[in-house]
Design a protein around this motif. Structure first.
Motif, PDB file in Angstrom:
ATOM      1  N   ALA A  54      -6.943   7.592  -3.941  1.00  0.00           N
ATOM      2  CA  ALA A  54      -6.567   6.182  -3.957  1.00  0.00           C
ATOM      3  C   ALA A  54      -5.287   6.072  -3.139  1.00  0.00           C
ATOM      4  O   ALA A  54      -4.332   6.824  -3.376  1.00  0.00           O
ATOM      5  N   LEU A  55      -5.271   5.173  -2.158  1.00  0.00           N
ATOM      6  CA  LEU A  55      -4.181   5.112  -1.182  1.00  0.00           C
ATOM      7  C   LEU A  55      -3.225   3.969  -1.509  1.00  0.00           C
ATOM      8  O   LEU A  55      -3.667   2.886  -1.901  1.00  0.00           O
ATOM      9  N   ALA A  56      -1.933   4.199  -1.338  1.00  0.00           N
ATOM     10  CA  ALA A  56      -0.945   3.133  -1.569  1.00  0.00           C
ATOM     11  C   ALA A  56       0.228   3.336  -0.622  1.00  0.00           C
ATOM     12  O   ALA A  56       0.927   4.344  -0.690  1.00  0.00           O
ATOM     13  N   VAL A  57       0.416   2.367   0.275  1.00  0.00           N
ATOM     14  CA  VAL A  57       1.420   2.465   1.344  1.00  0.00           C
ATOM     15  C   VAL A  57       2.489   1.396   1.142  1.00  0.00           C
ATOM     16  O   VAL A  57       2.170   0.257   0.814  1.00  0.00           O
ATOM     17  N   HIS A  89       4.129  -3.647  -6.164  1.00  0.00           N
ATOM     18  CA  HIS A  89       3.557  -2.460  -5.512  1.00  0.00           C
ATOM     19  C   HIS A  89       4.682  -1.458  -5.194  1.00  0.00           C
ATOM     20  O   HIS A  89       4.556  -0.259  -5.473  1.00  0.00           O
ATOM     21  N   LEU A  90       5.784  -1.966  -4.646  1.00  0.00           N
ATOM     22  CA  LEU A  90       6.904  -1.067  -4.321  1.00  0.00           C
ATOM     23  C   LEU A  90       7.525  -0.499  -5.596  1.00  0.00           C
ATOM     24  O   LEU A  90       7.847   0.693  -5.656  1.00  0.00           O
ATOM     25  N   SER A  91       7.675  -1.327  -6.625  1.00  0.00           N
ATOM     26  CA  SER A  91       8.265  -0.835  -7.887  1.00  0.00           C
ATOM     27  C   SER A  91       7.434   0.307  -8.462  1.00  0.00           C
ATOM     28  O   SER A  91       7.976   1.326  -8.902  1.00  0.00           O
ATOM     29  N   LEU A  92       6.109   0.127  -8.431  1.00  0.00           N
ATOM     30  CA  LEU A  92       5.229   1.186  -8.936  1.00  0.00           C
ATOM     31  C   LEU A  92       5.384   2.467  -8.116  1.00  0.00           C
ATOM     32  O   LEU A  92       5.450   3.570  -8.663  1.00  0.00           O
ATOM     33  N   PHE A 136      -2.816   1.230  -8.348  1.00  0.00           N
ATOM     34  CA  PHE A 136      -2.442   0.165  -7.407  1.00  0.00           C
ATOM     35  C   PHE A 136      -3.523  -0.899  -7.217  1.00  0.00           C
ATOM     36  O   PHE A 136      -3.236  -1.973  -6.694  1.00  0.00           O
ATOM     37  N   ASP A 137      -4.759  -0.608  -7.637  1.00  0.00           N
ATOM     38  CA  ASP A 137      -5.830  -1.593  -7.453  1.00  0.00           C
ATOM     39  C   ASP A 137      -5.468  -2.876  -8.189  1.00  0.00           C
ATOM     40  O   ASP A 137      -5.024  -2.842  -9.337  1.00  0.00           O
ATOM     41  N   ALA A 160      -3.180  -1.085  -0.190  1.00  0.00           N
ATOM     42  CA  ALA A 160      -3.823  -0.201  -1.176  1.00  0.00           C
ATOM     43  C   ALA A 160      -5.316  -0.200  -0.925  1.00  0.00           C
ATOM     44  O   ALA A 160      -5.877  -1.200  -0.462  1.00  0.00           O
ATOM     45  N   GLY A 161      -5.968   0.904  -1.206  1.00  0.00           N
ATOM     46  CA  GLY A 161      -7.423   0.968  -1.020  1.00  0.00           C
ATOM     47  C   GLY A 161      -7.929   2.388  -1.150  1.00  0.00           C
ATOM     48  O   GLY A 161      -7.181   3.296  -1.533  1.00  0.00           O
TER      49      GLY A 161
END
Ligand SMILES: Cc1cc2nc3c(=O)[nH]c(=O)nc-3n(C[C@H](O)[C@H](O)[C@H](O)COP(=O)(O)OP(=O)(O)OC[C@H]3O[C@@H](n4cnc5c(N)ncnc54)[C@H](O)[C@@H]3O)c2cc1C
Length: 417
Positions: free
Chosen positions: A175-178, A244-247, A235-236, A276-277
């Motif tokens: 799972a991607l999170a940028v 998103h940044l806090s996570l 992040f989904d 995210a994706g």
């Protein structure tokens, strides 16, 4: 003059369109977004490119941002001790930096693709803003000498059958999170040197940190790759970029305190600075057959989409575009028939197969000999440098990475054991 249609304005499509244009071909580029929609839209990648891929851009004089973009001279690996975050603080069992022979760079695709698209039009290219469907391609395949589909991982991939022998996975592996940020401090181990830092958390995932040039200047990217269902797979459905940044930062504090320590004052570059994706790594049959009988050739991610864990997709897209450009030029006035399409893809697969093998290996839990290699590189700078430079040429991994005997022989050759 030969007429070529390029569908999709990403790394491979634009590099090919601009390259063909510079050789006098009549090129039409079809994009589902305008340059401004790309420029002011959401980030798409971390797009770190190594020397060979960057050289293809230099060869075409498309390296417009080379001077302003941070020069990435090192690639570092840190490994967290398994389970050591609970209760914290996490320990590092491996931590080193390899030196790259030629620098790497990341130019935000929003900057690069929008800029290249404008250049294509300024040079007289025909740009059509339209999300192409298979039925459109059926019509266009009759009007063009060649149709190249470079539409990334979008819906047009359905025209290209999955190659099960070359695609070991049937589900996403990460799972991607940028997050793109300003205000990240340097790594204290090498404050003067720009580097990609790969942080591995066994059984949990990876965090990649790298400098980039974005729409607001120099920035850094924080990129989590989480094993699905694990603690990073959160992040989904997070719509708010600040959340998103806090996570992202909370997870860094828990699993990678040494990276969190330099991130306490970061802020997002812009509202589009998060992504995210997840997707399934897939190799496809490169030739698409249209309902009317015409053939189209798939390019880059359309035909070989690897997980970004090894940061190779843009590199591969550049190498694919360079290989296809050479094959098109060599074909001269001859027909772009099925045999030519097959041979053109095979030429690209010669490099892509190494990327696919290595990337799929990195998605699996590391076997003992690879942990030994990563550990030994901390004491053996030559091994660290070789590992770093294999990101530029993944074929090199064949000689020291996959088989325990070859890894042992290589390490033995360095230590005299
Ligand atoms: C989170 C993440 C991080 C990554 N990090 C790296 C990295 O550090 N290094 C690296 O080398 N690679 C990285 N990659 C991979 C890299 O971004 C891609 O492999 C690369 O962009 C693929 O290039 P492409 O030309 O095949 O497709 P894309 O760059 O995806 O371009 C395809 C274009 O086609 C357009 N399009 C789609 N459908 C249609 C249609 N029907 N009609 C018209 N246009 C259409 C899309 O909007 C897009 O503009 C990363 C990817 C992700 C998701």
């Amino acid at each position: 003059m030969r007429k070529i249609l390029v569908v999709g304005a990403g790394q491979s499509g634009l590099q090919l369109a601009l390259g063909l244009q510079s050789h006098g071909y009549e090129v039409t580029l079809m994009s589902n977004r305008t340059a401004d929609e790309i420029r002011f839209g959401r980030v798409m990648s971390t797009q770190c490119m190594f020397d060979t891929a960057l050289q293809h851009e230099r060869d075409l004089k498309l390296n417009f941002w080379e001077q302003q973009t941070p020069r990435i001279q090192g690639l570092g690996v840190s490994v967290a001790a398994p389970g050591s975050h609970d209760p914290g603080p996490t320990q590092r069992v491996i931590d080193w930096l390899g030196r790259l022979d030629g620098y790497a760079q990341s130019v935000d695709q929003r900057v690069k693709m929008a800029g290249w698209m404008d250049t294509f039009v300024q040079r007289g290219g025909q740009l059509v803003i339209h999300g192409a469907a298979v039925s459109d391609l059926d019509y266009f395949s009759r009007a063009y000498d060649l149709v190249l589909v470079s539409a990334g991982k979008g819906e047009l991939v359905s025209m290209f059958g999955r190659d099960p022998e070359r695609s070991p996975y049937t589900a996403p592996q990460r799972a991607l999170a940028v997050s793109y940020v300003h205000g990240l401090g340097p790594r204290p181990e090498h404050p003067e040197l720009e580097a990609v830092r790969c942080n591995l958390v066994p059984g949990v995932g990876e965090l990649f940190v790298m400098p980039t040039l974005t729409t607001s200047g120099r920035a850094d990217i924080l990129f989590w790759e989480g094993i699905p269902g694990g603690p990073l797979d959160v992040f989904d459905g997070v719509k708010d970029p600040t959340e998103h940044l806090s996570l992202t930062l909370e997870l860094m504090e828990t699993f990678l305190p040494w990276e969190y320590a330099r991130a306490t004052r970061v802020e997002l570059t812009d509202a589009g600075g998060t992504l995210a994706g997840r997707y399934v790594p897939t190799v496809r049959n490169p030739i698409g057959r249209l309902p009317g009988g015409g053939l189209v050739l798939g390019v880059a991610d359309v035909v070989v989409a690897n997980d970004p864990i090894t940061g190779q997709g843009s590199n591969s897209a550049s190498k694919c575009a360079a290989a296809y450009l050479a094959s098109i030029l060599e074909q001269g006035e001859k027909e772009f028939d099925e045999a030519w399409m097959r041979a053109t893809f095979d030429r690209y697969w010669e490099t892509a197969r190494h990327v696919t093998k290595w990337t799929n290996a990195m998605l699996a839990p590391p076997p003992e000999h690879i942990l030994n290699l990563l550990g030994a590189a901390g004491q053996l700078p030559t091994a660290a440098d070789r590992f770093a430079n294999a990101f530029d040429d993944p074929a090199d991994f064949e000689d020291f990475f996959y088989e325990p005997e070859k890894t042992a022989a290589y390490l033995g050759s360095l230590t005299g054991a």
